[in-house]
Write a protein that holds these residues in place. Structure first.
Motif, PDB file in Angstrom:
ATOM      1  N   LEU A   1       0.183  10.905  -2.612  1.00  0.00           N
ATOM      2  CA  LEU A   1       0.386  12.127  -1.826  1.00  0.00           C
ATOM      3  C   LEU A   1       1.223  13.145  -2.594  1.00  0.00           C
ATOM      4  O   LEU A   1       0.964  14.353  -2.523  1.00  0.00           O
ATOM      5  CB  LEU A   1       1.053  11.780  -0.492  1.00  0.00           C
TER       6      LEU A   1
ATOM      7  N   ALA B   1      -6.531   8.919  -1.096  1.00  0.00           N
ATOM      8  CA  ALA B   1      -5.509   8.915  -0.047  1.00  0.00           C
ATOM      9  C   ALA B   1      -6.145   8.742   1.333  1.00  0.00           C
ATOM     10  O   ALA B   1      -5.622   8.034   2.206  1.00  0.00           O
ATOM     11  CB  ALA B   1      -4.703  10.204  -0.105  1.00  0.00           C
ATOM     12  N   LEU B   2      -7.299   9.385   1.545  1.00  0.00           N
ATOM     13  CA  LEU B   2      -7.992   9.289   2.831  1.00  0.00           C
ATOM     14  C   LEU B   2      -8.456   7.867   3.104  1.00  0.00           C
ATOM     15  O   LEU B   2      -8.349   7.358   4.232  1.00  0.00           O
ATOM     16  CB  LEU B   2      -9.184  10.247   2.831  1.00  0.00           C
TER      17      LEU B   2
ATOM     18  N   SER C   1      -5.528  -3.606   6.802  1.00  0.00           N
ATOM     19  CA  SER C   1      -4.424  -3.543   5.839  1.00  0.00           C
ATOM     20  C   SER C   1      -4.755  -4.238   4.521  1.00  0.00           C
ATOM     21  O   SER C   1      -4.294  -3.812   3.450  1.00  0.00           O
ATOM     22  CB  SER C   1      -3.163  -4.158   6.459  1.00  0.00           C
TER      23      SER C   1
ATOM     24  N   ALA D   1      -6.763  -1.810   2.582  1.00  0.00           N
ATOM     25  CA  ALA D   1      -5.888  -0.730   2.113  1.00  0.00           C
ATOM     26  C   ALA D   1      -5.105  -1.160   0.879  1.00  0.00           C
ATOM     27  O   ALA D   1      -4.950  -0.392  -0.077  1.00  0.00           O
ATOM     28  CB  ALA D   1      -4.934  -0.312   3.232  1.00  0.00           C
TER      29      ALA D   1
ATOM     30  N   LEU E   1      -4.828   2.915   9.300  1.00  0.00           N
ATOM     31  CA  LEU E   1      -4.910   3.395  10.681  1.00  0.00           C
ATOM     32  C   LEU E   1      -5.748   2.471  11.547  1.00  0.00           C
ATOM     33  O   LEU E   1      -5.422   2.217  12.721  1.00  0.00           O
ATOM     34  CB  LEU E   1      -5.495   4.809  10.694  1.00  0.00           C
TER      35      LEU E   1
ATOM     36  N   SER F   1      -5.344   5.694   3.934  1.00  0.00           N
ATOM     37  CA  SER F   1      -4.785   6.049   5.244  1.00  0.00           C
ATOM     38  C   SER F   1      -5.676   5.552   6.373  1.00  0.00           C
ATOM     39  O   SER F   1      -5.192   4.995   7.371  1.00  0.00           O
ATOM     40  CB  SER F   1      -4.626   7.572   5.350  1.00  0.00           C
ATOM     41  N   SER F   2      -6.990   5.746   6.237  1.00  0.00           N
ATOM     42  CA  SER F   2      -7.903   5.315   7.304  1.00  0.00           C
ATOM     43  C   SER F   2      -7.911   3.793   7.430  1.00  0.00           C
ATOM     44  O   SER F   2      -7.983   3.254   8.551  1.00  0.00           O
ATOM     45  CB  SER F   2      -9.309   5.838   7.029  1.00  0.00           C
TER      46      SER F   2
ATOM     47  N   THR G   1       0.817  -1.215   0.000  1.00  0.00           N
ATOM     48  CA  THR G   1       0.000   0.000   0.000  1.00  0.00           C
ATOM     49  C   THR G   1       0.849   1.263   0.000  1.00  0.00           C
ATOM     50  O   THR G   1       0.522   2.247  -0.677  1.00  0.00           O
ATOM     51  CB  THR G   1      -0.916   0.010   1.242  1.00  0.00           C
ATOM     52  N   LEU G   2       1.933   1.291   0.772  1.00  0.00           N
ATOM     53  CA  LEU G   2       2.683   2.517   0.993  1.00  0.00           C
ATOM     54  C   LEU G   2       3.221   3.166  -0.290  1.00  0.00           C
ATOM     55  O   LEU G   2       3.164   4.398  -0.421  1.00  0.00           O
ATOM     56  CB  LEU G   2       3.822   2.256   1.985  1.00  0.00           C
TER      57      LEU G   2
ATOM     58  N   LEU H   1       0.340   4.934  -1.932  1.00  0.00           N
ATOM     59  CA  LEU H   1      -0.074   6.061  -1.095  1.00  0.00           C
ATOM     60  C   LEU H   1       0.935   7.199  -1.200  1.00  0.00           C
ATOM     61  O   LEU H   1       0.551   8.375  -1.311  1.00  0.00           O
ATOM     62  CB  LEU H   1      -0.228   5.607   0.355  1.00  0.00           C
TER      63      LEU H   1
END
Length: 621
Positions: free
Chosen positions: A56, A75-76, A87, A90, A83, A79-80, A48-49, A52
């Protein structure tokens, strides 16, 4: 613009993020199946990173340009999900978003295929006759007057005049005409046409950078760099859509105290079909319009064409051929018609004026033997005077000719046409009646334009009122404005714009200001006046207006397809968000559902590649 690479020319960043998201998803699933949940979560986070992070960076760039789009919502949601420990969801969102943008790239690539084919056919060299040899020279070295050989199957490199009998040209890349055309000696070979027959020679009339094909390529490249107003509108709508999505997510979280419900709502809201459907449909429309010989300079112009209300038409070269012809010969003395025409044509051989060339062509059509004139003096735009077989001949407009007569004459009556006066040895000898006839099929074309939503048609011309009245008789034109200067044409266009979106069609340098003043300016023929082609938003690749009907059909249907895709996509997304808020969809299920929605709107947008005007329009084009 990000660097492109690879066989499909796909963005390297998009390729990398898609690959990493897919690898992370697959690795995580395998680790989970083998009883390693902690490592599986790590793999999903790792997948995911990158997506993301890239997203961004795009958001930061957009904010710096003053744009806020639905990338923020994507992005939201990622990220959520990270968080709150979702995962897997995401990673699916990361794969979905990067895969969706990749599908958009591939879909646009398919839509642009015809334009890419056009660009790939640009010649780089020419075969030039020189001192009994044929040399292969760079295209930039070709100058007007050079004799070039066009082998079978080769693309004509520059505009030129055919010097060989029976040249056979395929002009489909320029006009969409599927059948090759047989061209006679003296005919015009446009750059970009393909030799479909035996090798032939041409005499270059323009340099490569001034030729038809070079102009088309420049316009195509400009079209490919455009961004549609609907796409910008989609970015503005994104704020409202984000507000709806975030509101539903917050309400679901507040009502159930379950943050996973909010994550599910955000996941299914991203990415919105607004991002994908509009550019794909309009770029497909650009490609389809080009297939019918209508080169639209960008998606902005294509979208605007679908909303046109009024059409302002120039007369010469638009409704008419722009090539005057002799429709009558009146002798005022002892000379016969043929003798009068032969004297006038003999003198006019030295002139490049269209009227003079029409007189010479008419004499040659009657097989008249022309003499070589002497002591010729030409007054540009007025006429010419010289010695033909020992007689002083003066040919031109009434004021020009009669200024040199020993006795004044009477202006001839030529209602709806023009008269070229001929004087011999200081006395009136007669006049030639000239007219610029209507193009074939003009009436049917105007009817087709009305079927495509044009409610008002106005003729704007610099000709006399009686000429304009004769030309427009029976055409059903709503208003005729004659004897207009370029400034007055601009004023007319601005006045018509107050009644609704207005487009202007013209072909001359004098039309350029009016084309620029219109909501949509349309130039006749990419080889026409450079000023009018530069000022125009649309260029018809042939010197006829009938392809415009097909262009309007494509514009209207491409816009409708884009709107259909947007409405359907948003509607399905909202239904999915409500279902997720009520607990009927988990984050992973929502992500998969949104992927299906995105693929569906892209496939629907690609229907613009199959837009087909009515059969009678295709036949006319």
């Amino acid at each position: 613009m990000l660097e492109k690479s690879g066989i499909f020319g796909i963005d390297r960043v998009k390729t990398a993020t898609l690959g990493l998201a897919l690898a992370g998803l697959v690795a995580g699933v395998l680790l989970h199946l083998f009883g390693q949940p902690a490592l599986a979560r790590s793999a999903w986070i790792a997948g995911t990173l990158p997506a993301l992070g890239a997203l961004l960076l795009e958001i930061v760039g957009s904010v710096r340009r003053g744009e806020v789009g639905l990338d923020v919502l994507a992005a939201l949601s990622m990220s959520s999900a990270l968080l709150f420990g979702e995962s897997l969801a995401a990673c699916i969102v990361a794969l979905m978003y990067s895969g969706g943008t990749m599908l958009e790239v591939l879909a646009e690539g398919r839509a642009r295929r015809e334009m890419h084919d056009l660009l790939s056919r640009v010649p780089r060299f020419a075969l030039r006759h020189r001192d009994g040899q044929i040399d292969r020279v760079p295209l930039d070295a070709v100058a007007p007057g050079d004799r070039l050989l066009i082998p079978q199957g080769d693309v004509v490199p520059v505009d030129g005049t055919i010097q060989s009998e029976g040249a056979f040209l395929d002009t489909s890349a320029l006009t969409g005409e599927s059948l090759p055309q047989r061209m006679a000696v003296g005919g015009e070979a446009l750059s970009g046409a393909t030799n479909a027959g035996e090798p032939f020679d041409i005499i270059a009339t323009r340099r490569a950078e001034e030729s038809t094909y070079a102009g088309i390529v420049r316009l195509v490249e400009a079209a490919q760099r455009s961004k549609a107003p609907m796409a910008r509108l989609a970015d503005r709508w994104s704020l409202g859509f984000m507000l709806v999505a975030v509101t539903i997510a917050v309400v679901a979280w507040w009502a159930t105290s379950d943050p996973v419900r909010a994550v599910a709502v955000l996941v299914i809201a991203t990415p919105c079909p607004l991002i994908l459907a509009v550019p794909v449909a309009l770029v497909a429309g650009l490609s389809r319009a080009a297939h019918f010989g209508v080169l639209v300079k960008g998606a902005k112009a294509l979208e605007a064409m679908a909303r046109m209300h009024t059409l302002v038409l120039d007369k010469t070269g638009t409704l008419t051929d722009g090539r005057p012809r002799i429709t009558g010969i009146e002798s005022a003395g002892a000379l016969t018609e043929d003798a009068l025409l032969r004297l006038a044509a003999s003198l006019d051989q030295v002139s490049k004026h269209p009227v003079a060339q029409a007189i010479v062509a008419a004499a040659k059509a009657r097989a008249l033997a022309l003499a070589t004139p002497a002591e010729v003096h030409e007054s540009p735009g007025e006429g010419a005077e010289g010695i033909v077989e020992g007689r002083r001949v003066r040919v031109g407009g009434f004021s020009y000719v009669h200024a040199a007569l020993t006795a004044p004459g009477t202006r001839p009556e030529a209602p709806g046409a023009g008269a070229v006066i001929v004087a011999v040895d200081g006395s009136p000898a007669g006049h030639l009646v000239m007219a610029d006839p209507l193009r074939d099929g003009v009436c049917a074309t105007l009817q087709g334009l009305r079927r495509e939503g044009i409610a008002r048609i106005v003729l704007a011309t610099g000709d006399r009122p009686e000429v304009a009245a004769r030309v427009t008789a029976g055409l059903g034109i709503d208003a005729v404005r004659a004897e207009l200067s370029p400034d007055e044409k601009v004023a007319l266009v601005l006045a018509e714009r107050e009644g609704g979106p207005t487009m202007m069609v013209g072909d001359g340098v004098n039309d350029a200001p009016a084309l620029a003043a219109a909501d949509i300016g349309i130039a006749m023929g990419a080889r026409g006046a450079a000023a009018s082609a530069e000022a125009a938003d649309v260029v018809l690749l042939v010197d006829r207006i009938d392809p415009l009907v097909a262009g309007l059909t494509v514009a209207r249907e491409a816009r409708m397809i884009a709107l259909q895709s947007v409405v359907a996509g948003i509607g399905l997304s909202v239904i999915g968000m409500i279902a997720a808020a009520l607990g009927y969809l988990e984050p992973v299920e929502g992500a998969l559902l949104q992927e299906v929605i995105d693929v569906a709107v892209i496939l629907n947008a690609l229907r613009a590649l199959r837009i087909a005007p009515p059969q009678e329009v295709r036949d006319a084009s």
